[in-house]
Design an enzyme around this catalytic site. Structure first.
Site, mmCIF file in Angstrom:
data_model
loop_
_atom_site.group_PDB
_atom_site.id
_atom_site.type_symbol
_atom_site.label_atom_id
_atom_site.label_comp_id
_atom_site.label_asym_id
_atom_site.label_seq_id
_atom_site.Cartn_x
_atom_site.Cartn_y
_atom_site.Cartn_z
ATOM 1 N N ARG A 224 37.779 3.166 -19.854
ATOM 2 C CA ARG A 224 37.754 3.330 -18.404
ATOM 3 C C ARG A 224 38.276 2.097 -17.686
ATOM 4 N NH1 ARG A 224 32.605 5.752 -17.021
ATOM 5 N NH2 ARG A 224 33.951 7.550 -17.342
ATOM 6 N N TYR A 225 37.895 0.939 -18.172
ATOM 7 C CA TYR A 225 38.281 -0.317 -17.528
ATOM 8 C C TYR A 225 39.448 -0.928 -18.294
ATOM 9 C CZ TYR A 225 33.642 0.031 -15.354
ATOM 10 O OH TYR A 225 32.541 0.440 -14.663
ATOM 11 N N ARG B 161 38.191 -3.179 -21.700
ATOM 12 C CA ARG B 161 37.049 -2.917 -22.580
ATOM 13 C C ARG B 161 36.858 -1.423 -22.790
ATOM 14 N NH1 ARG B 161 36.163 -4.339 -17.549
ATOM 15 N NH2 ARG B 161 34.317 -3.798 -16.325
ATOM 16 N N CYS C 75 19.029 9.366 -31.483
ATOM 17 C CA CYS C 75 18.169 8.345 -30.889
ATOM 18 C C CYS C 75 16.838 8.412 -31.611
ATOM 19 C CB CYS C 75 17.934 8.629 -29.416
ATOM 20 S SG CYS C 75 19.366 8.197 -28.442
ATOM 21 N N CYS D 201 14.566 9.971 -24.405
ATOM 22 C CA CYS D 201 14.040 9.526 -23.109
ATOM 23 C C CYS D 201 14.211 10.673 -22.119
ATOM 24 C CB CYS D 201 14.800 8.316 -22.611
ATOM 25 S SG CYS D 201 14.835 7.002 -23.833
ATOM 26 N N CYS E 250 17.331 10.486 -19.797
ATOM 27 C CA CYS E 250 18.604 10.128 -20.437
ATOM 28 C C CYS E 250 19.804 10.714 -19.693
ATOM 29 C CB CYS E 250 18.631 10.607 -21.875
ATOM 30 S SG CYS E 250 20.148 10.140 -22.717
ATOM 31 N N ARG F 173 22.771 10.826 -21.005
ATOM 32 C CA ARG F 173 23.644 11.508 -21.970
ATOM 33 C C ARG F 173 22.916 12.648 -22.663
ATOM 34 N NH1 ARG F 173 25.581 6.058 -23.869
ATOM 35 N NH2 ARG F 173 26.999 5.439 -22.206
ATOM 36 N N ASP G 143 21.561 8.680 -12.528
ATOM 37 C CA ASP G 143 22.763 9.521 -12.481
ATOM 38 C C ASP G 143 22.467 10.941 -12.024
ATOM 39 O OD1 ASP G 143 24.640 7.671 -13.293
ATOM 40 O OD2 ASP G 143 24.142 7.962 -15.412
ATOM 41 N N ASP H 209 26.758 4.266 -10.950
ATOM 42 C CA ASP H 209 27.852 4.663 -11.826
ATOM 43 C C ASP H 209 28.509 5.855 -11.144
ATOM 44 O OD1 ASP H 209 29.485 4.427 -14.039
ATOM 45 O OD2 ASP H 209 27.800 4.223 -15.418
ATOM 46 N N LYS I 84 31.124 1.563 -12.581
ATOM 47 C CA LYS I 84 29.949 1.005 -11.913
ATOM 48 C C LYS I 84 30.334 0.339 -10.598
ATOM 49 C CE LYS I 84 28.046 0.127 -16.440
ATOM 50 N NZ LYS I 84 29.228 0.608 -17.170
#
Ligand code: PLP
Ligand code: SF4
Length: 426
Positions: A118-119, A122, A131, A135, A138, A140, A299, A336, A343
């Site tokens: 995206r950037y 990186r 996982c 959570c 989450c 994702r 999100d 985000d 971000k």
């Protein structure tokens, strides 16, 4: 110095006969994660209404709670901040108009399956969907806990080829799922291949294991990680109740191996949407050698709307930290951007007004100060990096490129005005 609590897991009848060796074995923790209501009912009291709600929620979303994380929940208090992150809520079935499955366009923007570039410099590499915990908040959820798989060898090969071919990639973030649920030798293979690429300068690992399964941070893991320096680890504490003696020891093992630690919290309604809770969290984090890095606005992922706060809450939290406490303790509050914009930091405004000559700034106390600019404010830089950049006139992307003269305007590709002018002139 302050010490952090250790919770006696044997007070929970289900774990009374578990040996220390089993409890401290992360594979035992993963195998014994609480995945069904009957097991959960052996850890905490669940009444009939709650059971019905849980059954409905588990039809749609999965549950996994490590015994360790279950042992730090308050079993009698429904609003326990730890419990809210672990035990499903019927509110996950609520639909909000703004909900999306992939709000950050991580799938849509991925170049190779599992890799998001995206950037400019990186990439984000998702190495597993597994996982130790699911959570409840989450982002994702579309990946985590649907099909439990690690990245295939073929996709890993493609991702590594991509990084090798893109010499601008200097920073690789390894995330998931949770990369530290991979076997140490499997993770090592990934690190070794990335580390071998000349232009990769740093590797970052995002993992929640220090919070939800601190026994994963074994001496063996840490000895492996330190062979691939510079390695950074970002973890995910949301509330100071998650900082236990065990979590502290896990972070100490990483820090002692020379791995700088950062923390990314998510702002969660009823969990940590309070300036006082956040202040204590960031203080406790510094004590366990973790630098607060980001606070994320929650999100727009489907199934977590009940966790969302207003954006103002994040601004209020930063206002309560900056100036009031160590600058080291102040994270950046970010949204985000839905649609893959990345971000975006937001926070209080400190610039009150300005003229040609003077800036009026306010501090955390509300004091207004002026900063008078030098009379000759124009500067030109002759450093070797700028001279090199001058050879590549369109090198700088985005708004920074408008400032350094790389571009004179940024326009949406479907700007209507442009298509009108093409029609009339063409
Ligand atoms: C968050 C993120 C990064 C890293 O962002 P930093 O601000 O450098 O920590 C990189 N790629 C993607 C896709 C991300 O979501
Ligand atoms: S550890 Fe991270 S990826 Fe895994 S369920 Fe929790 S928030 Fe999601």
């Amino acid at each position: 110095m302050k010490s952090f609590p250790s919770h006696d897991f044997r007070r929970i009848p289900l774990y009374r006969d578990v040996s220390d060796a089993e409890w401290n074995d992360w594979r035992w923790q993963m195998r014994n994660a609480i995945r069904d209501i009957d097991t959960l009912a052996r850890v905490m009291r669940i009444d009939d209404a709650e059971r019905t709600d849980l059954e409905q929620t588990l039809d749609r979303f999965r549950m996994a709670i490590t015994p360790y994380y279950a042992s730090i929940m308050d079993h009698d208090y429904r609003l326990c901040s730890v419990r809210l992150q672990a035990v499903p809520s019927i509110r996950e079935l609520e639909h909000d108009q703004s909900d999306m499955d992939d709000p950050l366009h991580e799938d849509l923007d991925s170049t190779v399956p599992g890799l998001t570039h995206r950037y400019p410099d990186r990439v984000l590499l998702l190495v597993t969907r597994i996982c130790s915990m699911n959570c409840r908040h989450c982002t994702r959820r579309r990946l985590v806990g649907q099909t439990d798989t690690a990245i295939s060898q073929e996709n890993l090969d493609r991702a590594i080829d991509y990084i090798r071919d893109h010499t601008e990639v200097r920073d690789v973030l390894i995330s998931g799922g949770d990369p530290l649920t991979l076997a140490t030798d499997r993770l090592e293979e990934i690190l070794r291949r990335i580390h071998a690429i000349d232009h990769v300068e740093i590797i970052r690992i995002g993992s929640r294991t220090p919070v939800v399964m601190p026994m994963r941070i074994t001496d063996e893991l840490v000895a492996m990680l330190r062979r691939y320096h510079p390695i950074y680890v970002n973890t995910h504490f949301n509330h100071y109740d998650e900082i236990t003696a065990e979590a502290q020891a896990a972070c100490a093992r990483l820090a002692d191996a020379g791995i700088p630690l950062g923390n990314q919290s998510v702002l969660l309604r009823d969990v940590n949407d309070c300036p006082r809770i956040m202040k204590r969290l960031v203080h406790d984090l510094l004590m366990i050698r973790v630098k607060p890095y980001y606070i994320y606005q929650c999100d727009l992922t489907r199934g977590i709307s009940h966790f969302r706060t207003s954006l103002s809450k994040g601004i209020e939290i930063i206002e309560s930290l900056r100036g009031h406490t160590s600058g080291m303790a102040v994270p950046t509050f970010v949204v985000d951007a839905p649609g893959g914009g990345g971000k975006i930091p937001i926070g209080p405004n400190y610039l009150v007004s300005h003229s040609d000559r003077r800036y009026v700034l306010r501090n955390y106390e509300g004091v207004l100060a002026t900063y008078t600019q030098p009379s000759n404010i124009f500067s030109e830089c002759w450093c070797e990096l700028c001279r090199e950049a001058a050879q590549k006139p369109d090198a700088t992307e985005g708004v920074a490129g408008l400032l350094d003269g790389s571009a004179i305007a940024l326009e949406p590709s479907d700007l209507r005005r442009r298509s009108r002018s093409k029609r009339t002139t063409g």
